[in-house]
Design an enzyme around this catalytic site. Structure first.
Site, PDB file in Angstrom:
ATOM      1  N   SER A  18      -5.147  -0.526  -2.342  1.00 12.30           N
ATOM      2  CA  SER A  18      -5.403   1.221  -2.355  1.00 12.30           C
ATOM      3  C   SER A  18      -6.603   0.811  -1.438  1.00 12.30           C
ATOM      4  O   SER A  18      -7.970   0.295  -1.776  1.00 12.30           O
ATOM      5  CB  SER A  18      -5.627   1.674  -3.755  1.00 12.30           C
ATOM      6  N   GLU A  19      -6.172   1.154  -0.639  1.00 10.44           N
ATOM      7  CA  GLU A  19      -7.393   1.244   0.738  1.00 10.44           C
ATOM      8  C   GLU A  19      -9.242   1.401   0.959  1.00 10.44           C
ATOM      9  O   GLU A  19      -9.676   0.961   0.947  1.00 10.44           O
ATOM     10  CB  GLU A  19      -7.282   1.730   1.602  1.00 10.44           C
ATOM     11  N   ASN A  20      -9.410   2.165  -0.942  1.00  9.79           N
ATOM     12  CA  ASN A  20     -10.545   2.262  -0.542  1.00  9.79           C
ATOM     13  C   ASN A  20     -11.430   0.992  -1.119  1.00  9.79           C
ATOM     14  O   ASN A  20     -13.012   0.866  -1.689  1.00  9.79           O
ATOM     15  CB  ASN A  20     -11.245   3.854  -1.377  1.00  9.79           C
ATOM     16  N   ASN A  79       0.667  -0.985  -0.114  1.00  9.64           N
ATOM     17  CA  ASN A  79      -0.255  -0.262   0.625  1.00  9.64           C
ATOM     18  C   ASN A  79       0.938   1.505  -0.416  1.00  9.64           C
ATOM     19  O   ASN A  79       1.808   1.431   0.929  1.00  9.64           O
ATOM     20  CB  ASN A  79      -0.919  -0.095   1.014  1.00  9.64           C
ATOM     21  N   SER A 120     -11.381  -4.023   2.850  1.00  8.87           N
ATOM     22  CA  SER A 120     -10.176  -3.614   2.790  1.00  8.87           C
ATOM     23  C   SER A 120      -9.658  -3.494   3.802  1.00  8.87           C
ATOM     24  O   SER A 120      -8.203  -4.106   3.591  1.00  8.87           O
ATOM     25  CB  SER A 120     -10.035  -2.507   1.892  1.00  8.87           C
TER      26      SER A 120
END
Lengths: 211, 246
Positions: free
Chosen positions: A46-48, A23, A88
């Site tokens: 991607s943390e979304n 990340n 996530s």
């Protein structure tokens, strides 16, 4: 001569091993993706809610439903998957992400990180940074060695509100690289930028570190 | 479309919210930045004018878009969010003391919503231990590591946006527009969904459903989607370095 932003990103990219799930934060950490060694397979999270993030789209191919955590338009790859925010961060918190590269305002000699809030200024929020440092196996911080006004950023203790306690494994600045083998050990100088002397580094670094 | 008595299908966003939206309620709304935001339903909240709302959403919306609309009309008393970077009206109200904000780490917020929807009172997490986020929260030390107690979140009404839905309330999201939407769909006492395409039951592959219809009480076909992009980043066609175009 101090390292440039691209140099620092390239130094961070050396930490990416084949098969890593990674990340990358916003700013210099985003540039790390441009320096992944050929032949090294790295999967960007991607943390979304996306695993297997591809490069920026060509003009005309951007999609409002396809953005990264920095809200930039990106593309998908054959390996891509999408998931909810809870899934996530289960990945993040559960230790499934191998490495995270983040920016910082301050790092302490014991590995504390401050990168989300300056008291008295408008607070925008921590986003996913606290979750990332609490859950990702290895945390690499990339930041300028000193603030614009010359104030030191690698110091005995952070003065700004913390993002995490004892969470930084490696610190890359424009002057030097500091690393430690475990979170119970102090930082050690691993590399100096070209032309930077030990004396100059010591003079600009209130934090204690081993040579 | 079947929208007779007992149907979940409503004709538009205002009619789906008119009899349930009240002053002082807690509202959840999905979306990450401008992506996956229930635009039509938020527009209806603005039109119906409920005030003194607590809004749980990852961001505060943009000026003039999404949740930003409800800030302009001063309908929001408190926000629970993880990042509110792009909203000048939010900043102004916050600095003037007109708006309360509770920042949650993004993953903690997502898990609080998941827990709320799953009937779980709370959970212990490392996230935020030793930071301002831990203030006033129960702590537990396990094997030398500190965990803090975070509690589940529910809302009076959850507003979600999906790509496709059917008359039973089954939902399918598209790409990163999924984000908080499926988690919030489970955590509303009443969940209202808007979709880009609404089909009769049987029109979606049951194996591809992300949100089962049990969570969705009301559903509308949305319209006039803005497809707003906050940061249009592009790659040069001729190769070479990635070009950033905003």
């Amino acid at each position: 001569m101090p390292w440039s932003r691209e140099d620092m990103a390239a130094l961070a990219a050396r930490q990416l091993e084949d098969g890593f799930y990674v990340n990358l934060g916003i700013g210099i950490p985003t540039l790390v993706a441009n320096h992944i060694a050929p032949g090294t397979k790295v999967v960007l999270q991607s943390e979304n809610g996306m695993l297997g993030m591809g490069p920026f789209p060509y003009a005309g191919e951007e999609d409002a439903d396809l953005i990264n955590a920095g809200k930039q338009t990106v593309t998908e790859l054959p390996i891509t998957s999408y998931f909810s925010s809870a899934d996530s961060f289960a990945m993040v918190r559960g230790g499934h992400i191998d490495l995270s590269v983040l920016g910082a305002m301050e790092v302490s000699e014991s590995g504390d990180l401050a990168n989300w809030m300056v008291p008295g200024r408008v607070v925008k929020g921590m986003g996913g940074a606290m979750d990332l440092v609490a859950g990702v196996k290895r945390v690499v911080v990339v930041m300028e060695h000193s603030a614009k006004d010359g104030a030191a950023k690698f110091k005995p203790r952070c003065e700004l509100p913390l993002t995490g306690v004892n969470v930084v494994d490696m610190l890359i600045t424009d002057l030097a690289v500091f690393t430690r083998a475990s979170r119970s050990e102090p930082f050690r100088l691993a590399e100096l930028a070209p032309g930077v002397t030990r004396a100059e580094l010591r003079q600009k670094t209130p934090a204690t570190f081993l040579d | 479309m079947s929208n007779g008595p007992g149907s979940k299908v409503y004709g538009d966003a205002v009619s789906a919210l008119r009899d349930i939206l009240k002053d002082g309620q807690t509202l959840m709304s999905g979306g990450f930045g401008a992506c996956g935001v229930p635009e039509n339903l938020i527009g209806a909240v603005r039109e119906l004018g409920a005030r003194n709302l607590t809004c749980i959403s990852n961001n505060a919306g943009l000026d003039g878009f999404g949740r930003g609309l409800l800030l302009q009309t001063r309908q929001v008393r408190k926000m629970i969010s993880s990042y509110v970077g792009e909203n000048k009206e939010f900043e102004r109200q916050y600095l003037a003391g007109e708006l309360e904000i509770e920042f949650n780490p993004q993953g903690t917020m997502a898990e609080r919503i998941r827990a709320g929807g799953a009937g779980i009172y709370g959970f212990y997490t490392r996230t935020g231990a030793g930071t301002l986020v831990a203030a006033g929260k129960e702590q537990r030390i396990v094997d030398g590591e500190t965990f803090i107690l975070e509690t589940g979140l529910v809302a009076d009404i959850a507003l979600v946006k999906a790509w496709k839905g059917d008359t039973e309330g089954n939902l399918i999201y598209r790409k990163t527009a999924r984000n908080f939407n499926p988690n919030m769909a489970t955590a509303g006492r009443i969940t209202v969904a808007e979709v880009e395409t609404l089909v009769e039951a049987g029109g979606l592959d049951p194996d591809q459903i992300h949100t089962p219809g049990i969570y969705v009480k009301r559903i509308i076909q949305g319209s006039h989607y803005e497809r707003l992009i906050e940061k249009r980043t592009l790659r040069a066609r001729s190769g070479g370095a990635d070009a950033l175009v905003s």
